[in-house]
Scaffold this motif. Sequence first.
Motif, PDB file in Angstrom:
ATOM      1  N   GLN A   1     -12.644  30.571  21.759  1.00  0.00           N
ATOM      2  CA  GLN A   1     -13.030  31.962  22.003  1.00  0.00           C
ATOM      3  C   GLN A   1     -12.569  32.893  20.890  1.00  0.00           C
ATOM      4  OE1 GLN A   1     -11.752  33.291  25.877  1.00  0.00           O
ATOM      5  NE2 GLN A   1     -13.327  32.102  26.911  1.00  0.00           N
ATOM      6  N   LYS A   2     -13.334  33.970  20.743  1.00  0.00           N
ATOM      7  CA  LYS A   2     -12.981  35.031  19.800  1.00  0.00           C
ATOM      8  C   LYS A   2     -12.383  36.217  20.553  1.00  0.00           C
ATOM      9  CE  LYS A   2     -16.668  33.768  16.560  1.00  0.00           C
ATOM     10  NZ  LYS A   2     -17.873  34.222  15.829  1.00  0.00           N
ATOM     11  N   ILE A   3     -11.634  37.034  19.838  1.00  0.00           N
ATOM     12  CA  ILE A   3     -11.019  38.222  20.438  1.00  0.00           C
ATOM     13  C   ILE A   3     -12.114  39.202  20.846  1.00  0.00           C
ATOM     14  CG2 ILE A   3      -9.453  40.164  20.038  1.00  0.00           C
ATOM     15  CD1 ILE A   3      -8.087  38.422  17.875  1.00  0.00           C
ATOM     16  N   SER A   4     -12.062  39.634  22.109  1.00  0.00           N
ATOM     17  CA  SER A   4     -13.063  40.577  22.626  1.00  0.00           C
ATOM     18  C   SER A   4     -12.393  41.900  22.993  1.00  0.00           C
ATOM     19  CB  SER A   4     -13.746  39.986  23.864  1.00  0.00           C
ATOM     20  OG  SER A   4     -12.850  39.990  24.970  1.00  0.00           O
ATOM     21  N   GLU A   5     -13.219  42.848  23.428  1.00  0.00           N
ATOM     22  CA  GLU A   5     -12.701  44.170  23.793  1.00  0.00           C
ATOM     23  C   GLU A   5     -11.748  44.118  24.978  1.00  0.00           C
ATOM     24  OE1 GLU A   5     -15.760  43.377  23.178  1.00  0.00           O
ATOM     25  OE2 GLU A   5     -16.597  44.743  21.680  1.00  0.00           O
ATOM     26  N   SER A   6     -11.773  43.041  25.743  1.00  0.00           N
ATOM     27  CA  SER A   6     -10.886  42.919  26.900  1.00  0.00           C
ATOM     28  C   SER A   6      -9.528  42.311  26.552  1.00  0.00           C
ATOM     29  CB  SER A   6     -11.554  42.047  27.978  1.00  0.00           C
ATOM     30  OG  SER A   6     -12.751  42.640  28.426  1.00  0.00           O
ATOM     31  N   ASP A   7      -9.396  41.820  25.333  1.00  0.00           N
ATOM     32  CA  ASP A   7      -8.150  41.157  24.933  1.00  0.00           C
ATOM     33  C   ASP A   7      -7.172  42.171  24.340  1.00  0.00           C
ATOM     34  OD1 ASP A   7      -8.915  38.482  25.652  1.00  0.00           O
ATOM     35  OD2 ASP A   7     -10.271  38.508  23.926  1.00  0.00           O
ATOM     36  N   ILE A   8      -6.655  43.020  25.203  1.00  0.00           N
ATOM     37  CA  ILE A   8      -5.822  44.146  24.754  1.00  0.00           C
ATOM     38  C   ILE A   8      -4.579  43.692  24.007  1.00  0.00           C
ATOM     39  CG2 ILE A   8      -4.626  46.244  25.494  1.00  0.00           C
ATOM     40  CD1 ILE A   8      -7.686  46.245  25.902  1.00  0.00           C
ATOM     41  N   ILE A   9      -3.917  42.624  24.507  1.00  0.00           N
ATOM     42  CA  ILE A   9      -2.676  42.176  23.865  1.00  0.00           C
ATOM     43  C   ILE A   9      -2.925  41.772  22.417  1.00  0.00           C
ATOM     44  CG2 ILE A   9      -2.952  39.808  24.739  1.00  0.00           C
ATOM     45  CD1 ILE A   9       0.374  41.691  24.128  1.00  0.00           C
ATOM     46  N   PHE A  10      -4.093  41.190  22.139  1.00  0.00           N
ATOM     47  CA  PHE A  10      -4.426  40.826  20.763  1.00  0.00           C
ATOM     48  C   PHE A  10      -4.578  42.085  19.903  1.00  0.00           C
ATOM     49  CE2 PHE A  10      -5.568  37.025  23.057  1.00  0.00           C
ATOM     50  CZ  PHE A  10      -5.369  35.979  22.162  1.00  0.00           C
ATOM     51  N   LYS A  11      -5.268  43.090  20.461  1.00  0.00           N
ATOM     52  CA  LYS A  11      -5.489  44.334  19.724  1.00  0.00           C
ATOM     53  C   LYS A  11      -4.177  45.060  19.474  1.00  0.00           C
ATOM     54  CE  LYS A  11      -8.138  47.318  17.704  1.00  0.00           C
ATOM     55  NZ  LYS A  11      -8.788  46.958  16.436  1.00  0.00           N
ATOM     56  N   ILE A  12      -3.308  45.101  20.472  1.00  0.00           N
ATOM     57  CA  ILE A  12      -2.004  45.755  20.321  1.00  0.00           C
ATOM     58  C   ILE A  12      -1.215  45.121  19.177  1.00  0.00           C
ATOM     59  CG2 ILE A  12       0.268  46.036  21.421  1.00  0.00           C
ATOM     60  CD1 ILE A  12      -1.202  46.416  24.079  1.00  0.00           C
ATOM     61  N   LEU A  13      -1.338  43.805  19.061  1.00  0.00           N
ATOM     62  CA  LEU A  13      -0.570  43.079  18.046  1.00  0.00           C
ATOM     63  C   LEU A  13      -1.271  43.005  16.691  1.00  0.00           C
ATOM     64  CD1 LEU A  13       0.786  40.166  20.268  1.00  0.00           C
ATOM     65  CD2 LEU A  13       2.035  42.172  19.458  1.00  0.00           C
ATOM     66  N   GLY A  14      -2.437  43.649  16.590  1.00  0.00           N
ATOM     67  CA  GLY A  14      -3.101  43.736  15.290  1.00  0.00           C
ATOM     68  C   GLY A  14      -4.306  42.851  15.100  1.00  0.00           C
ATOM     69  N   GLY A  15      -4.780  42.221  16.164  1.00  0.00           N
ATOM     70  CA  GLY A  15      -5.960  41.372  16.049  1.00  0.00           C
ATOM     71  C   GLY A  15      -7.232  42.179  15.914  1.00  0.00           C
ATOM     72  N   ASN A  16      -8.237  41.565  15.356  1.00  0.00           N
ATOM     73  CA  ASN A  16      -9.531  42.219  15.168  1.00  0.00           C
ATOM     74  C   ASN A  16     -10.580  41.587  16.067  1.00  0.00           C
ATOM     75  OD1 ASN A  16      -8.662  43.937  12.955  1.00  0.00           O
ATOM     76  ND2 ASN A  16      -8.655  42.085  11.690  1.00  0.00           N
ATOM     77  N   PHE A  17     -11.396  42.418  16.709  1.00  0.00           N
ATOM     78  CA  PHE A  17     -12.468  41.918  17.550  1.00  0.00           C
ATOM     79  C   PHE A  17     -13.380  40.999  16.734  1.00  0.00           C
ATOM     80  CE2 PHE A  17     -12.045  46.208  19.875  1.00  0.00           C
ATOM     81  CZ  PHE A  17     -11.056  45.683  20.703  1.00  0.00           C
ATOM     82  N   GLY A  18     -13.719  39.868  17.313  1.00  0.00           N
ATOM     83  CA  GLY A  18     -14.608  38.927  16.641  1.00  0.00           C
ATOM     84  C   GLY A  18     -13.895  37.826  15.897  1.00  0.00           C
ATOM     85  N   ASP A  19     -12.575  37.985  15.671  1.00  0.00           N
ATOM     86  CA  ASP A  19     -11.809  36.915  15.031  1.00  0.00           C
ATOM     87  C   ASP A  19     -11.451  35.853  16.079  1.00  0.00           C
ATOM     88  OD1 ASP A  19     -11.907  38.309  12.678  1.00  0.00           O
ATOM     89  OD2 ASP A  19      -9.815  38.985  12.744  1.00  0.00           O
ATOM     90  N   TYR A  20     -11.318  34.630  15.637  1.00  0.00           N
ATOM     91  CA  TYR A  20     -10.910  33.574  16.561  1.00  0.00           C
ATOM     92  C   TYR A  20      -9.462  33.780  17.000  1.00  0.00           C
ATOM     93  CZ  TYR A  20     -15.103  30.752  15.902  1.00  0.00           C
ATOM     94  OH  TYR A  20     -16.405  30.289  15.900  1.00  0.00           O
ATOM     95  N   LYS A  21      -9.211  33.539  18.271  1.00  0.00           N
ATOM     96  CA  LYS A  21      -7.868  33.727  18.811  1.00  0.00           C
ATOM     97  C   LYS A  21      -6.855  32.808  18.141  1.00  0.00           C
ATOM     98  CE  LYS A  21      -9.489  35.354  23.296  1.00  0.00           C
ATOM     99  NZ  LYS A  21      -9.517  35.158  24.769  1.00  0.00           N
ATOM    100  N   VAL A  22      -7.264  31.567  17.884  1.00  0.00           N
ATOM    101  CA  VAL A  22      -6.326  30.626  17.262  1.00  0.00           C
ATOM    102  C   VAL A  22      -5.996  31.029  15.824  1.00  0.00           C
ATOM    103  CG1 VAL A  22      -6.833  28.641  18.725  1.00  0.00           C
ATOM    104  CG2 VAL A  22      -8.274  29.102  16.719  1.00  0.00           C
TER     105      VAL A  22
END
Length: 220
Positions: free
Chosen positions: A59-80
């Motif tokens: 899966q890729k980071i989506s708008e619902s993945d708040i913890i990823f966004k808080i930590l600096g992740g970008n929407f559309g990038d792979y979580k791994v």
Amino acid sequence: MVIEVLENKIQSIGELENKKVSKGHVTLVGVGRLGLRIGINLIQVHRGGPKEISAFDGQKISESDIIFKILGGNFGDYKVDFLKSICTHPESLRKVTAFKEDITKNNLDLIKGNVVSIQSAGGNTIPTTAAVIKRAHEIGAKTISTAGVFGIGEEKITVMDISEVDDSNPVVKELRSHGIEENHKIVTTGRFIEDNIPITPYVLDAYSIIMTKEILKLLM
């Protein structure tokens, strides 16, 4: 005499420190909101912990993945890939390998390591979880998985071997129907989707701490 004792003590401490190095291989099956937290915890372990972490999630980071966004992740990038980017250790100390795919019954041969931690979510993941556990046991790896993560934050999170859990836990009951009856750690709040309560970040934080501790104990 005092200087000699101090020098010997310093030397002994240095020898102990040199022995406390990272070792072993942990595989994370699922790097969602819980898996990310566990992965970050493992990356931060000092004077020990896994030398290698393999992370599986398609899966890729989506708008619902708040913890990823808080930590600096970008929407559309792979979580791994995001988890891998957090590990800034030299690879000789700790290496994170990102597999941009979900584990299925068709690629179980990718499962490696000493400890396999399964924290998959979405739909009925239990048949695949059972298959992963069986594959892990075939290669001599120890296993741990979730069995109910719902909760407000006040729930007691318990850890037991699956042989110690009764069939009132629906996840355990179904895992048993797939042949998983012993030598597998279960972590659960005892609350499920049917209980009509949410999954809060407080539960995931507490859950990840407990699972990290259990993974490290299995790795030792």
